[in-house]
Scaffold this active site. Sequence first.
Site, short mmCIF file in Angstrom:
data_model
loop_
_atom_site.label_atom_id
_atom_site.label_comp_id
_atom_site.label_asym_id
_atom_site.label_seq_id
_atom_site.Cartn_x
_atom_site.Cartn_y
_atom_site.Cartn_z
N ARG A 51 0.79 -1.19 0.00
CA ARG A 51 0.00 0.00 0.00
C ARG A 51 0.85 1.27 0.00
NH1 ARG A 51 -2.54 -3.78 3.37
NH2 ARG A 51 -1.34 -3.07 5.12
N ASP A 108 7.23 2.67 -3.08
CA ASP A 108 7.54 3.73 -2.13
C ASP A 108 9.04 3.81 -1.85
OD1 ASP A 108 7.58 1.30 -0.71
OD2 ASP A 108 6.35 2.02 0.95
N ASP A 111 14.70 -0.90 -0.57
CA ASP A 111 15.58 -1.05 0.58
C ASP A 111 16.60 -2.15 0.24
OD1 ASP A 111 16.43 -0.67 3.29
OD2 ASP A 111 15.10 -2.25 3.97
N GLY A 113 16.00 -4.54 -1.76
CA GLY A 113 15.74 -4.90 -3.16
C GLY A 113 15.08 -6.25 -3.32
N THR A 115 12.09 -7.45 -2.27
CA THR A 115 10.69 -7.42 -2.70
C THR A 115 10.59 -7.14 -4.19
OG1 THR A 115 10.18 -6.42 -0.56
CG2 THR A 115 8.42 -6.41 -2.20
N LEU A 116 11.25 -6.08 -4.64
CA LEU A 116 11.13 -5.66 -6.02
C LEU A 116 11.73 -6.66 -6.99
CD1 LEU A 116 9.87 -3.30 -7.49
CD2 LEU A 116 9.91 -3.07 -5.05
N LYS A 139 17.30 3.35 -0.58
CA LYS A 139 18.38 3.28 0.42
C LYS A 139 19.49 2.43 -0.16
CE LYS A 139 15.62 3.15 4.70
NZ LYS A 139 15.08 2.17 5.69
N ASP A 167 5.04 3.28 5.97
CA ASP A 167 4.44 2.97 7.27
C ASP A 167 5.43 2.38 8.26
OD1 ASP A 167 4.63 0.42 5.77
OD2 ASP A 167 3.62 -0.40 7.55
N ARG A 173 1.12 6.38 7.37
CA ARG A 173 1.13 6.49 5.89
C ARG A 173 0.58 7.82 5.41
NH1 ARG A 173 2.27 1.41 3.72
NH2 ARG A 173 1.35 -0.36 4.79
P1 IMP Z 1 13.01 -4.47 0.43
O1 IMP Z 1 12.46 -5.77 -0.04
O2 IMP Z 1 13.98 -4.63 1.55
O3 IMP Z 1 13.56 -3.61 -0.67
O4 IMP Z 1 11.81 -3.72 1.15
C1 IMP Z 1 10.92 -2.92 0.50
C2 IMP Z 1 9.78 -2.61 1.43
O5 IMP Z 1 10.23 -2.46 2.77
C3 IMP Z 1 9.14 -1.30 1.06
O6 IMP Z 1 8.12 -1.47 0.14
C4 IMP Z 1 8.66 -0.80 2.41
O7 IMP Z 1 7.34 -1.28 2.63
C5 IMP Z 1 9.58 -1.41 3.43
N1 IMP Z 1 10.58 -0.45 3.93
C6 IMP Z 1 11.90 -0.45 3.75
N2 IMP Z 1 12.51 0.56 4.37
C7 IMP Z 1 11.53 1.28 4.94
C8 IMP Z 1 11.49 2.50 5.73
O8 IMP Z 1 12.51 3.16 6.03
N3 IMP Z 1 10.28 2.89 6.14
C9 IMP Z 1 9.12 2.24 5.86
N4 IMP Z 1 9.09 1.11 5.12
C10 IMP Z 1 10.29 0.63 4.67
MG MG Z 2 5.73 -1.33 4.27
#
Ligand code: IMP
Ligand code: MG
Length: 187
Positions: A51, A108, A111, A113, A115-116, A139, A167, A173
């Site tokens: 979201r 959004d 971080d 990477g 998830t994406l 980040k 969030d 949010r």
């Molecule tokens: P990744 O798979 O580590 O890249 O995480 C991506 C997801 O982590 C994002 O879509 C956010 O929902 C969450 N996330 C990562 N860092 C932050 C933050 O600093 N604040 C809030 N959500 C975060």
């Molecule tokens: Mg989140």
Amino acid sequence: MSIWSEHLHNSLGSILLTQDQIEQRISEMARQISQDYASLTDDLVVVGILRGSVLFMSQLIKQLDLPLVIDFLAAASYGSGVTSSGNVRITEDTFIDIHGKHVLVIEDIVDTGITLSKVLQMLQLRGPLSLKLCTLLSKPSRRQIEIPVAYCGFEVPDVFVVGYGLDYADKYRHLPYIGVLKENMYS
Ligand code: IMP
Ligand code: MG
């Protein structure tokens, strides 16, 4: 002071990006994206990752000078904590068939990477004409999997941020700015 604004005052360390800064940058991104896809005759499929992308996406698409349709996808990798579980679940899939379409994924924050990379891999299998990623925040220092980011609003340091869609445990949010959550709020 309202109970909520007192809570914010106590839980946020600082404001990292003001609403003005965020929205100016989104306008620049919208101009760039409109230019890059200017030759498009078919609809661009804009896919928001639920979201967190909702506020960013709505502000962005209003300024896109392009034919487009929107869709959403929900991916969960975080529980209520602040570090990636590494275990990504697609909890709600897109509705539109993206085969042969130009697709722009809206996130959004990138971080680790994790998830994406999973989401992009899955969408790539469906045969889009092109697939690009647009994120409000990144980040880079936390990256575990390199993924190509076509459009990035801001690079941020390794702090936990909330607001403008982002969030903590599903809260914050709706803040119109991005603030740093105090460490004692989650540690
Ligand atoms: P990744 O798979 O580590 O890249 O995480 C991506 C997801 O982590 C994002 O879509 C956010 O929902 C969450 N996330 C990562 N860092 C932050 C933050 O600093 N604040 C809030 N959500 C975060
Ligand atoms: Mg989140």
